[in-house]
Design a protein around this motif. Structure first.
Motif, PDB file in Angstrom:
ATOM      1  N   ILE A 174       0.849  -1.201   0.000  1.00  0.00           N
ATOM      2  CA  ILE A 174       0.000   0.000   0.000  1.00  0.00           C
ATOM      3  C   ILE A 174       0.882   1.248   0.000  1.00  0.00           C
ATOM      4  N   PRO A 175       0.659   2.192  -0.896  1.00  0.00           N
ATOM      5  CA  PRO A 175       1.479   3.420  -0.934  1.00  0.00           C
ATOM      6  C   PRO A 175       1.292   4.265   0.332  1.00  0.00           C
ATOM      7  N   ASN A 176       2.336   4.992   0.678  1.00  0.00           N
ATOM      8  CA  ASN A 176       2.307   5.949   1.803  1.00  0.00           C
ATOM      9  C   ASN A 176       1.985   5.307   3.161  1.00  0.00           C
ATOM     10  N   LEU A 177       2.369   4.039   3.329  1.00  0.00           N
ATOM     11  CA  LEU A 177       2.126   3.358   4.600  1.00  0.00           C
ATOM     12  C   LEU A 177       3.435   3.032   5.320  1.00  0.00           C
ATOM     13  N   ASP A 178       4.536   3.618   4.836  1.00  0.00           N
ATOM     14  CA  ASP A 178       5.833   3.315   5.437  1.00  0.00           C
ATOM     15  C   ASP A 178       5.939   3.804   6.883  1.00  0.00           C
ATOM     16  N   TRP A 179       5.079   4.770   7.282  1.00  0.00           N
ATOM     17  CA  TRP A 179       5.104   5.286   8.656  1.00  0.00           C
ATOM     18  C   TRP A 179       4.688   4.233   9.683  1.00  0.00           C
ATOM     19  N   LEU A 180       3.956   3.192   9.241  1.00  0.00           N
ATOM     20  CA  LEU A 180       3.430   2.209  10.189  1.00  0.00           C
ATOM     21  C   LEU A 180       4.542   1.450  10.912  1.00  0.00           C
ATOM     22  N   SER A 181       5.631   1.157  10.197  1.00  0.00           N
ATOM     23  CA  SER A 181       6.741   0.443  10.841  1.00  0.00           C
ATOM     24  C   SER A 181       7.380   1.308  11.928  1.00  0.00           C
ATOM     25  N   VAL A 182       7.435   2.626  11.691  1.00  0.00           N
ATOM     26  CA  VAL A 182       7.962   3.548  12.702  1.00  0.00           C
ATOM     27  C   VAL A 182       6.990   3.630  13.883  1.00  0.00           C
ATOM     28  N   TRP A 183       5.694   3.619  13.590  1.00  0.00           N
ATOM     29  CA  TRP A 183       4.658   3.647  14.625  1.00  0.00           C
ATOM     30  C   TRP A 183       4.787   2.431  15.541  1.00  0.00           C
ATOM     31  N   ILE A 184       4.979   1.262  14.940  1.00  0.00           N
ATOM     32  CA  ILE A 184       5.145   0.024  15.728  1.00  0.00           C
ATOM     33  C   ILE A 184       6.396   0.116  16.596  1.00  0.00           C
ATOM     34  N   LYS A 185       7.464   0.647  16.014  1.00  0.00           N
ATOM     35  CA  LYS A 185       8.719   0.807  16.761  1.00  0.00           C
ATOM     36  C   LYS A 185       8.522   1.735  17.971  1.00  0.00           C
ATOM     37  N   ALA A 186       7.781   2.827  17.756  1.00  0.00           N
ATOM     38  CA  ALA A 186       7.539   3.791  18.840  1.00  0.00           C
ATOM     39  C   ALA A 186       6.796   3.141  19.991  1.00  0.00           C
ATOM     40  N   TYR A 187       5.733   2.395  19.682  1.00  0.00           N
ATOM     41  CA  TYR A 187       4.934   1.793  20.750  1.00  0.00           C
ATOM     42  C   TYR A 187       5.610   0.577  21.368  1.00  0.00           C
ATOM     43  N   ALA A 188       6.567  -0.004  20.640  1.00  0.00           N
ATOM     44  CA  ALA A 188       7.397  -1.048  21.256  1.00  0.00           C
ATOM     45  C   ALA A 188       8.237  -0.431  22.374  1.00  0.00           C
ATOM     46  N   PHE A 189       8.769   0.763  22.131  1.00  0.00           N
ATOM     47  CA  PHE A 189       9.526   1.485  23.173  1.00  0.00           C
ATOM     48  C   PHE A 189       8.610   1.856  24.349  1.00  0.00           C
ATOM     49  N   VAL A 190       7.373   2.258  24.023  1.00  0.00           N
ATOM     50  CA  VAL A 190       6.414   2.629  25.077  1.00  0.00           C
ATOM     51  C   VAL A 190       6.207   1.458  26.029  1.00  0.00           C
ATOM     52  N   HIS A 191       5.992   0.274  25.473  1.00  0.00           N
ATOM     53  CA  HIS A 191       5.645  -0.887  26.298  1.00  0.00           C
ATOM     54  C   HIS A 191       6.854  -1.541  26.958  1.00  0.00           C
ATOM     55  N   THR A 192       8.057  -1.112  26.600  1.00  0.00           N
ATOM     56  CA  THR A 192       9.235  -1.589  27.332  1.00  0.00           C
ATOM     57  C   THR A 192       9.696  -0.554  28.362  1.00  0.00           C
ATOM     58  N   GLY A 193       8.965   0.571  28.437  1.00  0.00           N
ATOM     59  CA  GLY A 193       9.293   1.603  29.426  1.00  0.00           C
ATOM     60  C   GLY A 193      10.430   2.516  29.023  1.00  0.00           C
ATOM     61  N   ASP A 194      10.848   2.453  27.745  1.00  0.00           N
ATOM     62  CA  ASP A 194      11.929   3.329  27.266  1.00  0.00           C
ATOM     63  C   ASP A 194      11.304   4.646  26.798  1.00  0.00           C
ATOM     64  N   ASN A 195      10.980   5.501  27.753  1.00  0.00           N
ATOM     65  CA  ASN A 195      10.221   6.717  27.446  1.00  0.00           C
ATOM     66  C   ASN A 195      10.965   7.682  26.536  1.00  0.00           C
ATOM     67  N   THR A 196      12.284   7.813  26.743  1.00  0.00           N
ATOM     68  CA  THR A 196      13.063   8.772  25.946  1.00  0.00           C
ATOM     69  C   THR A 196      13.039   8.411  24.469  1.00  0.00           C
ATOM     70  N   ARG A 197      13.317   7.139  24.156  1.00  0.00           N
ATOM     71  CA  ARG A 197      13.322   6.713  22.751  1.00  0.00           C
ATOM     72  C   ARG A 197      11.912   6.715  22.166  1.00  0.00           C
ATOM     73  N   ALA A 198      10.922   6.410  22.992  1.00  0.00           N
ATOM     74  CA  ALA A 198       9.537   6.466  22.521  1.00  0.00           C
ATOM     75  C   ALA A 198       9.158   7.896  22.143  1.00  0.00           C
ATOM     76  N   ILE A 199       9.540   8.855  22.994  1.00  0.00           N
ATOM     77  CA  ILE A 199       9.246  10.273  22.717  1.00  0.00           C
ATOM     78  C   ILE A 199       9.923  10.714  21.420  1.00  0.00           C
TER      79      ILE A 199
END
Length: 543
Positions: A174-199
């Motif tokens: 799907i075009p213009n959906l490359d942001w989703l992998s970054v979104w998953i990465k961000a929330y992976a940091f959220v759920h591991t408690g790595d707030n700085t990298r998540a931010i």
């Protein structure tokens, strides 16, 4: 449907078996929407029995080729859909085991994504993590863009790379959906408690043109800043999200709590009124009003409002923290501990949940339990300014570990010189050692780039200790301008005024009048009144 079913019983020839099945489902659906869940379950069960009898009849008497019967049978609600509705009833009745049992009875191949999603959430709530992961993965197999399923897997400690691999094909197609992998990465940091990298990761997403000014991302950023102890940026992001969506409810409980902590009680009251106008069926308005009551020292009313919020949403972490804090301040420490433990179970990466529990242990002189918990948090969430300060707070309670507390606080302030809790605890330690000049230097440095009521008040105390009375009065005045309800600053200012002109009888009378007829008496009266009506609720306390 009720009248038609009665007619059907009186005259069996009035409706066909398939029509009776349809009537039973209609009747059950109407009961469900009227929130008569037990009655709805009863009627859904009758419908399933009717469907079973209908299936047997159709097997015994094969189709006669009647064209009119085919569309009718195709329009009938499926047995799977009826079972799903039964499971919804059971969840509303808080009978999760029955809900799981009814959904487990559906063969795996016949389970739709929404059935697997409900099963995954129920398994997660019941602590069956392996079954929950399996169900979430099945949802993603059928719907690779189901973001709730992605968040569910990340919350169960599934690696971000593994989750991303399950969506890679759809992202590439799907075009213009490359942001989703970054979104998953961000929330992976959220759920591991790595707030700085998540931010940092969410900020990079938010700057992209496709997702700029996204309310959900702004809300997540605000929550992450709050978890990281950066209250100023948290409030800023919540305000941005509110401007973009005036009807926003999600996250407003945290926003209201932050405003209340800053002494902005009028803003908290206005926020609560606005949220109630949007919806009173969410926990957030009740939590915001509860925060207003708590910081007005009306603990009984805060307890009632927190309990009401939990009744609406048993997974509301902020509601559990509010109720736990109210119970603790009312001296019901053991009940408070239960609420803080439940908050930790729901949000294991939120430090404020652990802080509440540790405060309860310290209030009951259980220093050993507090030390064990603080050490566990330090090991689990890592050595950052917040965990270092929390561990130091416990160490300050034991004379043997004073030096360790000093070392931990120095480390915390090296990492974040502006972290208010670390500054406050270091100032407390310096006060014990009577190193007032060092304390004044520490506080002036901390106040160089920020303004905080507690820091100004403590600086005022230190200045009094070195006989700098005029500047001490200035600091108390600044503290009261930031939080007019700060009693300690008011007491410090009044004491300075008395010492400055002890012979001024008129001034003393004014001060006495302030003390005797201020808000405190009103609060006590309202607290008593709140207790009277709050005790009438059966679910007021923790069962």
């Amino acid at each position: 449907s009720d009248l038609s079913l009665s007619a059907c019983i009186s005259s069996r020839e009035l409706f066909s078996p398939s029509q009776k099945y349809q009537l039973l489902v209609y009747h059950a659906d109407s009961l469900f929407h009227d929130k008569e869940y037990r009655n709805a379950v009863s009627k859904y069960t009758m419908a399933l029995q009717q469907k079973k009898a209908l299936s047997k009849t159709s097997k015994v008497r094969p189709s006669t080729g009647n064209a009119a019967s085919t569309p009718q049978s195709q329009c009938l609600p499926s047995e799977i859909e009826v079972k799903y509705k039964m499971a919804e009833c059971y969840t509303m009745l808080k009978q999760d085991k029955d809900a799981i049992a009814i959904l487990d009875g559906i063969p795996s191949r016949q389970r739709t994504p929404k059935i697997n999603m409900m099963l995954a959430n129920l398994y997660k709530k019941a602590g069956q993590e392996r079954s929950s992961v399996t169900s979430y993965k099945e949802v993603l197999r059928q719907c690779p863009l189901a973001l709730d399923a992605i968040l569910g897997l990340l919350s169960l400690s599934v690696k971000g790379a593994e989750v991303a691999s399950m969506t890679i094909n759809i992202i590439q197609s799907i075009p213009n959906l490359d942001w989703l992998s970054v979104w998953i990465k961000a929330y992976a940091f959220v759920h591991t408690g790595d707030n700085t990298r998540a931010i940092n990761t969410i900020c990079s997403l938010e700057k992209k043109s496709l997702l700029r000014d996204n309310v959900d991302l702004l809300g997540s950023l605000a929550d992450l800043y709050f978890r990281a102890g950066d209250n100023k940026n948290s409030i800023l992001k919540f305000e941005q999200a509110q401007m973009l969506d005036p009807y926003l409810i999600k996250g407003m409980d945290v926003y209201g709590y932050l405003l209340a902590r800053e002494g902005r009680l009028e803003d908290v009251e206005n926020l609560g009124c606005r949220l109630f106008n949007i919806s009173d069926q969410h926990a957030e308005p009740w939590v915001v009003s509860g925060c207003h009551s708590f910081y007005s020292k009306r603990y009984s009313r805060a307890l009632y409002l927190g309990a009401k919020a939990i009744q609406l949403n048993s997974n509301s972490v902020q509601a559990l923290l509010l109720k736990g804090a109210a119970l603790r301040n009312m001296g019901r420490v053991q009940e408070a501990i239960i609420h803080f433990r439940e908050a930790i179970r729901l949000a294991p990466c939120r430090l404020d949940c652990y802080e509440g529990l540790i405060e309860c242990y310290l209030a009951s002189n259980s220093i050993r339990e507090a030390m064990v918990m603080a050490n566990n948090v330090y090991k689990t969430l890592g050595a950052n300014a917040q965990t270092l300060t929390l561990l130091a707070t416990v160490c300050l309670e034991d004379p043997v570990t004073q030096e360790k507390a000093k070392t931990l606080l120095d480390k915390a302030l090296t990492q974040r010189p502006d972290y208010i809790k670390a500054v406050v605890k270091k100032a407390e330690l310096l006060s014990r050692e009577q190193k007032y000049e060092d304390g004044i230097a520490l506080l002036r440095n901390a106040l160089a780039n920020q303004s905080d009521c507690v820091l100004h008040r403590i600086l005022g105390d230190f200045l009094v200790a070195v006989n700098e009375y005029q500047e001490a009065m200035d600091q108390y005045s600044i503290a009261l301008s930031l939080d007019p309800n700060d009693q300690k600053s008011l007491e410090g200012l009044q004491k300075m005024e008395k010492e400055e002109s002890p012979t001024d009888a008129t001034q003393e009378e004014d001060v006495d009048d302030m003390e005797g007829s201020g808000e405190e008496g009103d609060l006590e009266g309202s607290d008593s009144e709140a207790a009277q009506w709050a005790d009438q609720e059966q679910w007021f306390g923790m069962q």
